[in-house]
Every structure is written in C-alpha cells, then in structure tokens.
Design a protein around this motif. Structure first.
Motif, PDB file in Angstrom:
ATOM      1  N   ASP A 242       2.696 -11.458  -0.191  1.00 23.70           N
ATOM      2  CA  ASP A 242       1.772 -10.670  -1.005  1.00 23.70           C
ATOM      3  C   ASP A 242       2.292  -9.263  -1.262  1.00 23.70           C
ATOM      4  O   ASP A 242       1.567  -8.436  -1.802  1.00 23.70           O
ATOM      5  N   ALA A 243       3.536  -9.000  -0.890  1.00 22.01           N
ATOM      6  CA  ALA A 243       4.031  -7.614  -0.904  1.00 22.01           C
ATOM      7  C   ALA A 243       3.902  -6.955  -2.258  1.00 22.01           C
ATOM      8  O   ALA A 243       3.598  -5.766  -2.359  1.00 22.01           O
ATOM      9  N   ALA A 244       4.089  -7.719  -3.345  1.00 18.32           N
ATOM     10  CA  ALA A 244       4.068  -7.107  -4.680  1.00 18.32           C
ATOM     11  C   ALA A 244       2.698  -6.550  -5.038  1.00 18.32           C
ATOM     12  O   ALA A 244       2.579  -5.641  -5.852  1.00 18.32           O
ATOM     13  N   ALA A 245       1.652  -7.105  -4.441  1.00 19.78           N
ATOM     14  CA  ALA A 245       0.297  -6.665  -4.803  1.00 19.78           C
ATOM     15  C   ALA A 245      -0.495  -6.267  -3.566  1.00 19.78           C
ATOM     16  O   ALA A 245      -1.708  -6.389  -3.526  1.00 19.78           O
ATOM     17  N   ALA A 246       0.219  -5.781  -2.543  1.00 21.08           N
ATOM     18  CA  ALA A 246      -0.439  -5.571  -1.266  1.00 21.08           C
ATOM     19  C   ALA A 246      -1.094  -4.210  -1.122  1.00 21.08           C
ATOM     20  O   ALA A 246      -1.854  -3.997  -0.189  1.00 21.08           O
ATOM     21  N   THR A 247      -0.805  -3.277  -2.009  1.00 22.15           N
ATOM     22  CA  THR A 247      -1.369  -1.945  -1.849  1.00 22.15           C
ATOM     23  C   THR A 247      -2.278  -1.603  -3.026  1.00 22.15           C
ATOM     24  O   THR A 247      -1.976  -1.940  -4.173  1.00 22.15           O
ATOM     25  N   PRO A 248      -3.395  -0.923  -2.761  1.00 28.17           N
ATOM     26  CA  PRO A 248      -4.343  -0.593  -3.824  1.00 28.17           C
ATOM     27  C   PRO A 248      -3.909   0.637  -4.606  1.00 28.17           C
ATOM     28  O   PRO A 248      -3.054   1.412  -4.177  1.00 28.17           O
ATOM     29  N   THR A 249      -4.543   0.820  -5.751  1.00 29.69           N
ATOM     30  CA  THR A 249      -4.369   2.023  -6.552  1.00 29.69           C
ATOM     31  C   THR A 249      -5.697   2.760  -6.602  1.00 29.69           C
ATOM     32  O   THR A 249      -6.715   2.277  -6.110  1.00 29.69           O
ATOM     33  N   ARG A 250      -5.678   3.917  -7.247  1.00 31.98           N
ATOM     34  CA  ARG A 250      -6.905   4.707  -7.354  1.00 31.98           C
ATOM     35  C   ARG A 250      -7.992   3.936  -8.093  1.00 31.98           C
ATOM     36  O   ARG A 250      -9.179   4.092  -7.785  1.00 31.98           O
ATOM     37  N   ASP A 251      -7.608   3.074  -9.011  1.00 32.04           N
ATOM     38  CA  ASP A 251      -8.600   2.315  -9.772  1.00 32.04           C
ATOM     39  C   ASP A 251      -9.341   1.301  -8.916  1.00 32.04           C
ATOM     40  O   ASP A 251     -10.415   0.819  -9.292  1.00 32.04           O
ATOM     41  N   ASP A 252      -8.771   0.948  -7.757  1.00 25.67           N
ATOM     42  CA  ASP A 252      -9.377  -0.065  -6.888  1.00 25.67           C
ATOM     43  C   ASP A 252     -10.364   0.513  -5.876  1.00 25.67           C
ATOM     44  O   ASP A 252     -11.116  -0.240  -5.250  1.00 25.67           O
ATOM     45  N   ILE A 253     -10.347   1.831  -5.681  1.00 22.97           N
ATOM     46  CA  ILE A 253     -11.011   2.440  -4.528  1.00 22.97           C
ATOM     47  C   ILE A 253     -12.016   3.505  -4.951  1.00 22.97           C
ATOM     48  O   ILE A 253     -11.721   4.351  -5.802  1.00 22.97           O
ATOM     49  N   LEU A 361     -16.213  -6.250   6.063  1.00 22.46           N
ATOM     50  CA  LEU A 361     -17.223  -5.678   5.170  1.00 22.46           C
ATOM     51  C   LEU A 361     -16.622  -5.110   3.895  1.00 22.46           C
ATOM     52  O   LEU A 361     -17.237  -5.185   2.830  1.00 22.46           O
ATOM     53  N   VAL A 362     -15.420  -4.552   3.972  1.00 23.73           N
ATOM     54  CA  VAL A 362     -14.870  -3.796   2.851  1.00 23.73           C
ATOM     55  C   VAL A 362     -13.924  -4.653   2.001  1.00 23.73           C
ATOM     56  O   VAL A 362     -13.488  -5.730   2.419  1.00 23.73           O
ATOM     57  N   GLY A 363     -13.603  -4.138   0.823  1.00 23.48           N
ATOM     58  CA  GLY A 363     -12.687  -4.840  -0.063  1.00 23.48           C
ATOM     59  C   GLY A 363     -11.235  -4.615   0.270  1.00 23.48           C
ATOM     60  O   GLY A 363     -10.384  -5.452  -0.035  1.00 23.48           O
ATOM     61  N   TRP A 364     -10.904  -3.466   0.896  1.00 19.73           N
ATOM     62  CA  TRP A 364      -9.516  -3.158   1.222  1.00 19.73           C
ATOM     63  C   TRP A 364      -9.376  -2.798   2.695  1.00 19.73           C
ATOM     64  O   TRP A 364      -9.330  -1.623   3.066  1.00 19.73           O
ATOM     65  N   PRO A 365      -9.314  -3.797   3.582  1.00 15.40           N
ATOM     66  CA  PRO A 365      -9.015  -3.523   4.989  1.00 15.40           C
ATOM     67  C   PRO A 365      -7.517  -3.246   5.153  1.00 15.40           C
ATOM     68  O   PRO A 365      -6.681  -4.033   4.708  1.00 15.40           O
ATOM     69  N   VAL A 366      -7.190  -2.128   5.777  1.00 12.72           N
ATOM     70  CA  VAL A 366      -5.790  -1.705   5.929  1.00 12.72           C
ATOM     71  C   VAL A 366      -5.500  -1.492   7.409  1.00 12.72           C
ATOM     72  O   VAL A 366      -6.247  -0.795   8.107  1.00 12.72           O
ATOM     73  N   ALA A 367      -4.414  -2.070   7.880  1.00 11.04           N
ATOM     74  CA  ALA A 367      -3.954  -1.850   9.251  1.00 11.04           C
ATOM     75  C   ALA A 367      -2.773  -0.894   9.231  1.00 11.04           C
ATOM     76  O   ALA A 367      -1.919  -0.964   8.340  1.00 11.04           O
ATOM     77  N   VAL A 368      -2.735  -0.012  10.216  1.00 10.28           N
ATOM     78  CA  VAL A 368      -1.562   0.855  10.339  1.00 10.28           C
ATOM     79  C   VAL A 368      -0.475   0.092  11.079  1.00 10.28           C
ATOM     80  O   VAL A 368      -0.748  -0.845  11.842  1.00 10.28           O
ATOM     81  N   ALA A 369       0.777   0.470  10.845  1.00  7.85           N
ATOM     82  CA  ALA A 369       1.882  -0.157  11.570  1.00  7.85           C
ATOM     83  C   ALA A 369       1.659   0.008  13.067  1.00  7.85           C
ATOM     84  O   ALA A 369       1.211   1.052  13.526  1.00  7.85           O
ATOM     85  N   ARG A 393      -1.255   9.662   5.259  1.00  9.80           N
ATOM     86  CA  ARG A 393      -0.583  10.214   4.086  1.00  9.80           C
ATOM     87  C   ARG A 393       0.031   9.096   3.243  1.00  9.80           C
ATOM     88  O   ARG A 393       0.027   9.173   2.007  1.00  9.80           O
ATOM     89  N   GLU A 394       0.529   8.054   3.894  1.00  8.17           N
ATOM     90  CA  GLU A 394       1.078   6.918   3.158  1.00  8.17           C
ATOM     91  C   GLU A 394      -0.013   6.244   2.317  1.00  8.17           C
ATOM     92  O   GLU A 394       0.212   5.890   1.151  1.00  8.17           O
ATOM     93  N   ILE A 395      -1.187   6.082   2.892  1.00  4.41           N
ATOM     94  CA  ILE A 395      -2.304   5.491   2.146  1.00  4.41           C
ATOM     95  C   ILE A 395      -2.671   6.376   0.951  1.00  4.41           C
ATOM     96  O   ILE A 395      -2.922   5.890  -0.151  1.00  4.41           O
ATOM     97  N   ALA A 396      -2.696   7.696   1.181  1.00  6.02           N
ATOM     98  CA  ALA A 396      -2.991   8.617   0.085  1.00  6.02           C
ATOM     99  C   ALA A 396      -1.953   8.489  -1.029  1.00  6.02           C
ATOM    100  O   ALA A 396      -2.283   8.571  -2.218  1.00  6.02           O
ATOM    101  N   ALA A 397      -0.690   8.256  -0.647  1.00  2.00           N
ATOM    102  CA  ALA A 397       0.362   8.084  -1.650  1.00  2.00           C
ATOM    103  C   ALA A 397       0.167   6.807  -2.454  1.00  2.00           C
ATOM    104  O   ALA A 397       0.483   6.762  -3.650  1.00  2.00           O
ATOM    105  N   TRP A 398      -0.342   5.736  -1.822  1.00  2.00           N
ATOM    106  CA  TRP A 398      -0.662   4.521  -2.575  1.00  2.00           C
ATOM    107  C   TRP A 398      -1.643   4.842  -3.697  1.00  2.00           C
ATOM    108  O   TRP A 398      -1.493   4.365  -4.818  1.00  2.00           O
ATOM    109  N   LEU A 399      -2.650   5.647  -3.349  1.00  2.00           N
ATOM    110  CA  LEU A 399      -3.760   5.877  -4.268  1.00  2.00           C
ATOM    111  C   LEU A 399      -3.479   6.957  -5.299  1.00  2.00           C
ATOM    112  O   LEU A 399      -3.961   6.874  -6.436  1.00  2.00           O
TER     113      LEU A 399
END
Length: 406
Positions: A242-253, A361-369, A393-399
């Motif tokens: 799923d790597a190609a679509a694994a991170t959200p953008t600002r439009d998703d959140i 509960l949420v649409g984008w559950p994210v685990a840290v390394a 900061r990495e998550i903020a960069a995704w968005l």
C-alpha cells in the motif's frame, strides 16, 4: 475533470458496468472478517475503493446482511443492498448474492447493467487497474466471462483415498519431475475479481459460461483471506503493497489527534530522587504542530497519563490536551462531536495497544516507527521516524508539504 465527471462522461459511450461486492456478516473462519482492518482500512472498504477507482465501473454495490458492514460500505462510497436471510447463510452462493444485487440495483435505479463484476473482500490487494482489465476483456476483447489469474509453478498432490497415507500427482506424473521451463504454464485463479455479461449470467446462473478470458495479475499481490494466518500475512504486507497510497494529504484530514508517551516522546522516563519525571521531546515536532495550527487544522493531545509534563508540553505548543483518560476512544468521540468533526476525517497517531480503540474510530490511524507490532498492523500508515525523533513533523510534512521535513 473530476473523477466523478470523468466517470459520468465515460458512461455515455461505454457499457454500464455494475460491481457487486458480497460481504455477509457471518464468517466462520475469521469472525468479523469483512470488517477486519488491513492497512488500517476494513476489508469491505478496501474492495469498495478498488472498484470506485476503476474507470470502467459505473456503479458499486455491497450486498450484506450486516448493519455494521452496510455503514462502512456507505462511508466508503458504495450503494448497499440488504441481503435476505435465505441467501446469507454458510451455504449460500456468491452467484445468488450477485443475482439478488443485480435485481435490487435495477429496481432502485431503473437501469440495468450490461456487464457485472463479482469482487471479493477477501483479496485485499486487488487494484483498480486489474478490475478495469477484467471489464476490458469482456467489453473490448469479446469474452463472455473473465477473471483474475496468476502464474503458478507448484506441483499439486492429492491424498489417495484408496491407499492409507499415500498420494498422487494431480498436475504431474510423480515418477517424472520436469524442470519448470519444460512444463506447461499453469495459472492459479486468484479469487479476487470475476466479470460476466449480465444476460448470459442470468441464463447460465454461474460465472464461467461461454468464452472465459484470463486476466493476469501481479503474483506479489495475490492473497486470499480465509484463515486468521492469512489476515496476519495481509497486515504484514500492507505497508509494502500500500506504500503508494499509504499517507494522507491535507484534503483527507480535518483534525490531528496525538498520543503523548512513545509518540511525542521516545517512551523513556527519567525520575529524580524526588520522584519528578522527565521526558525527551523533539523540537521538530513542535515546529510541525505549529505549522498544522497555522494551516487551520485542529490539534489535540490525548493521553492516559496524568502527568504535569503532558499539560506543560500542551501549553508550550498551544494546543488542547485531554489526559488522565481511561477510555481514550470515548473521549475522542466526544471531542469530535463537540467540535463538529467527522471521525473518519481524523488522523490519530499512536504507538501502543491502548491506542487501538482510537484506531478503530478514526479514518487515518497512524503508527510511529517502533510502535508495538499489533499497532503497526492496525495502522493505515506508519512513519519512518520514531516517537520522540520527529514522527509528528513527518506527519505534518505529509499533510502540508515536504518543506516541513527539512
């Protein structure tokens, strides 16, 4: 042109194609299977998204007898057909579910499909391109039916009922073991997607009438979930496939909610002789949170710990905090309701098992390394940075864009 507009334009010249996803609630091998998350997304929602992304598909219907599955399917963008009890049991066929869905969809819309797809939730890595390939085999290449296959090189054996403990070769003579390149190419039916002409399907009452086209798929993506071990393998593969679509953008959140210990810290605590606790945070995370706030994204810190350091960090970051919370999921749900935020539009970042209820509960559950293995398996995305080492900061960069990653 938007995806919706493109699909509408396509339907003016292309046959109507109905994708039916059977998803009953009574799975025995893996209880609750069709709602089980892989890559943080329920299996039924993964199937819906693959169909919705296929340009040749006109409409997507989920056939189910389960209200929870119906709710998830609708949220993912599918229409729902409630399946009668008579065709929802263990012995009910997929064909019966598809025929019922075809009739129900035609009754709802007044339009009949020329081509029908049967797409299985149990194949989590089916792609929109593969679904389009099945449709094209019928609409462009003239096949009556089509389904996905993958190259298969194994020697198949079957136990001999007439000889205790014995066995015989099914696709080979056991006295001769030819090299792979000297054997005919066998193809394995993947179980992911089937297509057929609607009128022929109604007449034949099964999915393999007439000329059947074989649509080749990537062997690396072939996996059917029938047993708990299959689900474990799918969750382990999801971060790779799923790597190609694994991170959200600002439009998703619409909001970002952050665990504290192990997510904003390195999960270690220093204690002085007076019992005061000290933790380590990352300055880059503070910059990332500030950028999220400037972008108008609500940010919340949610922690089970009752600790002055959590409140102090929240004050420093100028974000609200809820800490000393036993049921983080209930607190998160209430916070979303009070702020008019849909949970499916929330990114929640965590690292340990007490974050799992919020993940559900949420649409984008994210685990840290470095998160617990169970948490990584349940996540829809995983950061490359560890907690306390720039994960936020990495998550903020995704968005907000890659400049935040510097």
């Amino acid at each position: 042109m938007t995806e919706t507009a493109a699909r509408a334009a396509a339907t003016e010249t292309q046959p109507r194609v109905l994708a039916v996803i059977p998803a009953r609630g009574g799975s025995k091998g893996v209880p609750g299977k069709n709602l089980a998350p892989v890559g943080g997304v329920p299996l039924v929602a993964r199937a819906v998204r693959a169909c919705e992304g296929a340009r040749r598909v006109t409409a997507v219907v989920v056939s189910t007898d389960d209200p929870s599955i119906a709710e998830v399917a609708r949220s993912a963008g599918a229409e729902v057909v409630l399946r009668p009890v008579a065709i929802a049991g263990d012995t009910a066929t997929s064909e019966a579910a598809v025929l019922h869905a075809m009739d129900a969809h035609e009754a709802m819309t007044g339009e009949s499909a020329e081509v029908v797809l049967l797409v299985q939730c149990t194949s989590p890595f089916i792609t929109s391109e593969e679904i389009d390939g099945v449709v094209a085999a019928i609409t462009e290449d003239g096949a009556d039916t089509a389904h996905t296959v993958t190259p298969f090189h194994g020697f198949v054996w079957r136990a001999d009922a007439t000889a205790a403990g014995g066995g015989y070769g099914v696709n080979h003579d056991k006295s001769t073991r030819p090299r792979r390149q000297d054997r005919p190419q066998d193809l394995l039916e993947t179980g992911a997607a089937y297509g057929f002409r609607a009128d022929g399907f109604r007449a034949a009452m099964h999915r393999f009438f007439g000329r059947t086209a074989l649509v080749h798929t990537d062997p690396a993506r072939v996996l059917e979930i029938d047993e708990p071990a299959d689900l474990h393998r799918a969750r382990a593969l999801a971060p790779l496939l799923d790597a190609a679509a694994a991170t959200p953008t600002r439009d998703d959140i619409d909001a970002v909610v952050l665990d504290f210990d192990g997510t904003q810290t390195d999960d270690r605590v220093q204690i002085d002789s007076d019992g005061h606790e000290f933790v380590t945070v990352h300055r880059g995370d503070g910059l990332g949170i500030a950028a999220l706030r400037r972008a108008g994204l609500p940010v919340l810190i949610l922690s089970t710990e009752t600790n002055t350091v959590v409140a102090a960090r929240a004050r420093k970051l100028q974000v609200p905090v809820l800490h000393g919370i036993d049921r983080k999921d209930l607190a998160l749900k209430q916070w979303c309701e009070e702020n008019g935020i849909a949970p499916e539009r929330v990114l929640y970042a965590g690292n340990d098992v007490n974050d799992l209820p919020c993940f559900g509960l949420v649409g984008w559950p994210v685990a840290v390394a470095g998160a617990h293995d169970v948490v990584r398996a349940a996540a829809r995305a995983v950061t490359t940075s560890h907690g306390g080492h720039g994960a936020i900061r990495e998550i903020a960069a995704w968005l907000l864009g890659p400049t935040l990653a510097r």
